[in-house]
Design a protein around this motif. Structure first.
Motif, short mmCIF file in Angstrom:
data_model
loop_
_atom_site.label_atom_id
_atom_site.label_comp_id
_atom_site.label_asym_id
_atom_site.label_seq_id
_atom_site.Cartn_x
_atom_site.Cartn_y
_atom_site.Cartn_z
N GLY A 84 0.39 -0.95 -0.18
CA GLY A 84 0.00 0.59 0.12
C GLY A 84 1.01 1.17 0.26
N SER A 85 -0.18 2.50 -0.54
CA SER A 85 0.88 3.76 0.10
C SER A 85 0.80 4.46 1.74
N TYR A 86 2.17 4.66 1.69
CA TYR A 86 2.60 5.53 3.04
C TYR A 86 3.19 6.94 2.87
N TYR A 87 3.28 7.53 3.91
CA TYR A 87 4.04 9.13 3.73
C TYR A 87 5.04 8.77 5.27
N LEU A 88 6.59 9.39 4.39
CA LEU A 88 7.88 9.06 5.64
C LEU A 88 7.83 10.62 6.22
N VAL A 89 7.83 10.53 7.49
CA VAL A 89 7.19 12.20 7.62
C VAL A 89 8.58 12.40 8.66
N TRP A 90 9.32 14.06 8.68
CA TRP A 90 9.99 14.51 9.29
C TRP A 90 10.21 15.35 10.14
N PHE A 91 9.99 15.72 11.51
CA PHE A 91 9.44 16.96 11.78
C PHE A 91 10.84 17.15 13.29
N ASN A 92 11.03 18.90 12.91
CA ASN A 92 11.96 19.18 14.09
C ASN A 92 11.09 19.76 15.19
N ASP A 93 11.10 18.71 16.24
CA ASP A 93 10.82 18.82 17.74
C ASP A 93 12.10 20.17 18.80
N THR A 94 12.88 20.52 18.00
CA THR A 94 14.43 20.69 18.18
C THR A 94 13.77 21.94 19.01
N ARG A 95 15.17 22.51 20.02
CA ARG A 95 14.84 24.15 19.58
C ARG A 95 16.62 24.86 18.80
N GLY A 96 16.41 23.59 18.22
CA GLY A 96 17.76 24.71 17.13
C GLY A 96 17.04 23.81 16.18
N TRP A 97 18.55 24.35 14.61
CA TRP A 97 17.89 23.35 13.81
C TRP A 97 18.97 22.46 13.66
N ALA A 98 18.26 21.17 12.98
CA ALA A 98 18.37 20.30 13.11
C ALA A 98 18.02 19.26 11.43
N GLY A 99 18.72 18.48 11.33
CA GLY A 99 18.95 18.08 9.82
C GLY A 99 19.12 16.51 9.77
N SER A 100 18.42 15.64 8.55
CA SER A 100 18.30 14.62 8.67
C SER A 100 18.83 14.26 7.63
N ALA A 101 18.49 12.73 7.20
CA ALA A 101 18.43 11.80 5.96
C ALA A 101 17.76 10.43 6.35
N ALA A 102 17.35 9.48 5.11
CA ALA A 102 16.24 8.44 5.33
C ALA A 102 16.22 7.63 3.56
N ASN A 103 16.34 6.40 3.66
CA ASN A 103 16.07 5.39 2.96
C ASN A 103 15.69 4.54 3.28
N ILE A 104 14.51 4.37 1.96
CA ILE A 104 13.70 3.23 2.08
C ILE A 104 14.04 2.11 0.50
N ALA A 105 14.94 1.08 0.61
CA ALA A 105 15.78 0.32 -0.39
C ALA A 105 14.08 -1.16 0.00
N PHE A 106 14.24 -1.63 -1.29
CA PHE A 106 13.12 -2.74 -1.85
C PHE A 106 13.80 -3.64 -2.55
N TYR A 107 13.27 -4.83 -2.34
CA TYR A 107 14.11 -5.93 -2.42
C TYR A 107 13.16 -6.55 -2.99
#
Length: 574
Positions: free
Chosen positions: A548-571
């Motif tokens: 099915g269909s989904y969403y990967l969501v990132w949010f910054n709940d810190t008090r300063g700048w934040a940065g992130s990366a993610a990967n979903i791999a299919f086999y």
């Protein structure tokens, strides 16, 4: 005041070597000997000063941000001296230094600026450098040297500046500092873009001509800011254009990165290729290069289109021939399992005092050429390198080094997939911009090696980069196409949280927090099964979700700048 931090210029130590402020020129042998000897002429304190002095001497204007970075990096890689007198001394023994100095004389700007005879050129150099014409002896001396081929125009311009003394030396010091302050003040992409082209160069040249021996640098900041405001006001954003793309072939079932080159390219352009799935733009593109990833599914010849935006004008069309994978390659092999190996994750802050970072314990090893997953994030532009043992030591010593850019492009970070040869690697990080004493840049990186024997599925990989100030959030949709397909999720970063949502949960979240998520409630689905896979900066597991269909969501709940990366791999297991 728009200038946050002034570039500081080191003390200038002066002796006469090259007829800058003298009416009696030295002999050619004497000037050549002085330049080779490395004796003090005008001493700066960084490559910034040297590059600014070249621009001031030859073009009469400050360096643009891109030119400053390019020539600083070139001189770093050449292990060049950091002072003007050292640079002139190395001109005869260091081919890279000679190429830098001489390149100013062969540039398009030089052709437009100096279309007269040699005497006119020498007169212009004196005017740009000292605010005055040359005396007759100096004019004849330098004109004869250039016309005879004894020196190049670029070498002559720096030698004239290097010979400054008394009032002339003070003017050179003031112009160099004002030029540095100007480039530092180009602190946005719009300002940097506005300082481009011959008309903008004239505006900046006129500004710098106002600097003299009595200029107050603090007061002159107002003139700098007014000049930049004028450049921005006069600037018209040119439309994007594409000149080339690659590759023109691909293999079915394999993730492929398509690179488009041109001018004025922007983020958010629309890429489409028939029969190619999971298309997304690779984070970290530039105005001259943008990249897009997708996975061609079936062999054949397919047409594609690149648009300025989702419904924008067509920038170019292209054709890609997709071939079937050959027997015996990884695309045709099957397995019931795969495994992930990781380097040590590293979170740190680059500063003006410590602009390089390398941890001797932060390593990863691959046994054959492999495409790895590089999770990288930084608030400001950095270069993150994979370094072998020799270059890691050079890096630690502050020397010139060579390495593999994890994200392929200078200044890029995000979710990246570099292909590296076999070996053991250390990870080194340096700024990709001019830094100052209060410079502070949070950075994160981790590299995962994907030891798999499985076949890539059509939706091979969904990469995502997210970063921003408190409250920022970003989403990436993905689809699990079949219950027979295995999927692996890995998220990493410098603050914030990832969470997986169903479409209904995502729509509710987006409607409730359109201007940012600072606090409140939301719903999500357990990504790793049952009660596993809560919101976190690091979700790392095999997805336990039905097709099915989904969403990967990132949010910054810190008090300063934040940065992130993610990967979903299919086999696709056997």
């Amino acid at each position: 005041m728009k200038i946050l931090k002034n570039a500081l210029l080191g003390c200038f130590v002066l002796i006469l070597v090259a007829c800058g402020g003298t009416s009696t020129p030295p002999s050619a042998a004497k000037i050549a000997g002085a330049m080779r000897s490395g004796g003090p002429i005008i001493a700066g304190d960084s490559y910034n000063d040297v590059v600014q002095q070249i621009y001031v001497a030859y073009f009469g204007r400050p360096a643009d941000a891109g030119g400053l970075t390019y020539y600083e990096n070139t001189l770093v890689n050449a292990a060049a001296p950091t002072t003007l007198q050292g640079l002139l001394g190395a001109y005869y023994s260091n081919a890279a230094v000679k190429a830098v100095v001489d390149s100013f004389g062969t540039s398009a700007e030089s052709a437009a600026l100096y279309n007269g005879n040699t005497s006119a050129f020498v007169t212009a150099i004196y005017q740009y450098t000292f605010n005055r014409p040359p005396d007759a002896a100096g004019l004849n001396y330098w004109s004869n040297l250039i016309d005879s081929g004894a020196v190049t125009r670029g070498n002559a311009a720096l030698s004239i500046m290097a010979g400054a003394q008394s009032t002339d030396a003070t003017i050179v010091a003031n112009k160099t500092r004002a030029a540095s302050n100007f480039t530092v003040a180009l602190d946005s992409s719009l300002k940097q873009a506005s300082y481009s082209g011959l008309a903008a160069n004239v505006v900046a040249r006129t500004m710098l001509s106002q600097v003299n021996e009595s200029t107050n640098q603090t007061a002159f900041l107002n003139t700098i800011n007014q000049t930049i405001d004028k450049l921005v006001t006069n600037y018209t954003t040119p439309p994007p254009s594409v000149s080339n793309y690659s590759p023109s072939t691909a293999t079915a079932g394999y993730p492929t990165t398509f690179t488009f080159t041109g001018s004025n390219l922007v983020a958010g352009m629309s890429f489409s290729l028939n029969g190619c799935y999971s298309a997304y733009e690779v984070y970290g593109g530039t105005s001259t290069q943008r990249q897009f990833n997708c996975v061609p599914q079936n062999p054949g010849t397919y047409s594609g289109t690149l648009r300025s935006s989702a419904n924008g004008s067509v920038l170019g069309t292209f054709t890609v021939t997709v071939y079937a994978p050959q027997p015996g390659t990884s695309g045709g092999d099957y397995s019931t399992s795969f495994s992930i190996g990781e380097s040590s994750e590293a979170s740190f802050v680059l500063t003006g005092a410590n602009p390089r970072h390398l941890s001797t314990s932060d390593t990863f090893t691959i046994t054959s050429t492999e495409t790895v997953w590089a999770f990288t994030a930084a608030q400001y532009a950095v270069n993150i390198y994979a370094l072998d043992a020799t270059n890691a030591q050079l890096f630690l010593n502050g020397q010139a080094f060579q390495g593999y850019l994890l994200c392929g492009t200078q200044g890029s970070t995000g979710m990246c997939f570099p292909t590296l040869p076999a070996g053991k690697y250390w990870i080194g990080t340096v700024p990709n911009q001019t830094i100052f004493s209060s410079y502070s840049n949070p950075v994160y990186h981790e590299v995962s090696t994907n030891h798999k024997l499985s076949r890539w599925y059509q939706n091979d990989s969904v990469g995502m980069y997210a970063g921003g100030n408190p409250g920022a959030w970003k989403s990436q949709g993905f689809t699990i196409p079949s219950n027979a397909v295995r999927a692996y999720i890995e998220t990493e970063g410098y603050g914030g949280k990832f969470v997986v949502m169903t479409p209904a949960q995502y729509n509710s979240f987006a409607a409730a927090y359109p201007n940012g998520f600072f606090s409140g409630s939301y719903s999500y689905i357990y990504a790793c099964g049952e009660t596993s896979g809560n919101p976190d900066i690091e979700i790392e597991c095999e997805l336990k979700l039905p097709a099915g269909s989904y969403y990967l969501v990132w949010f910054n709940d810190t008090r300063g700048w934040a940065g992130s990366a993610a990967n979903i791999a299919f086999y696709l297991p056997q």
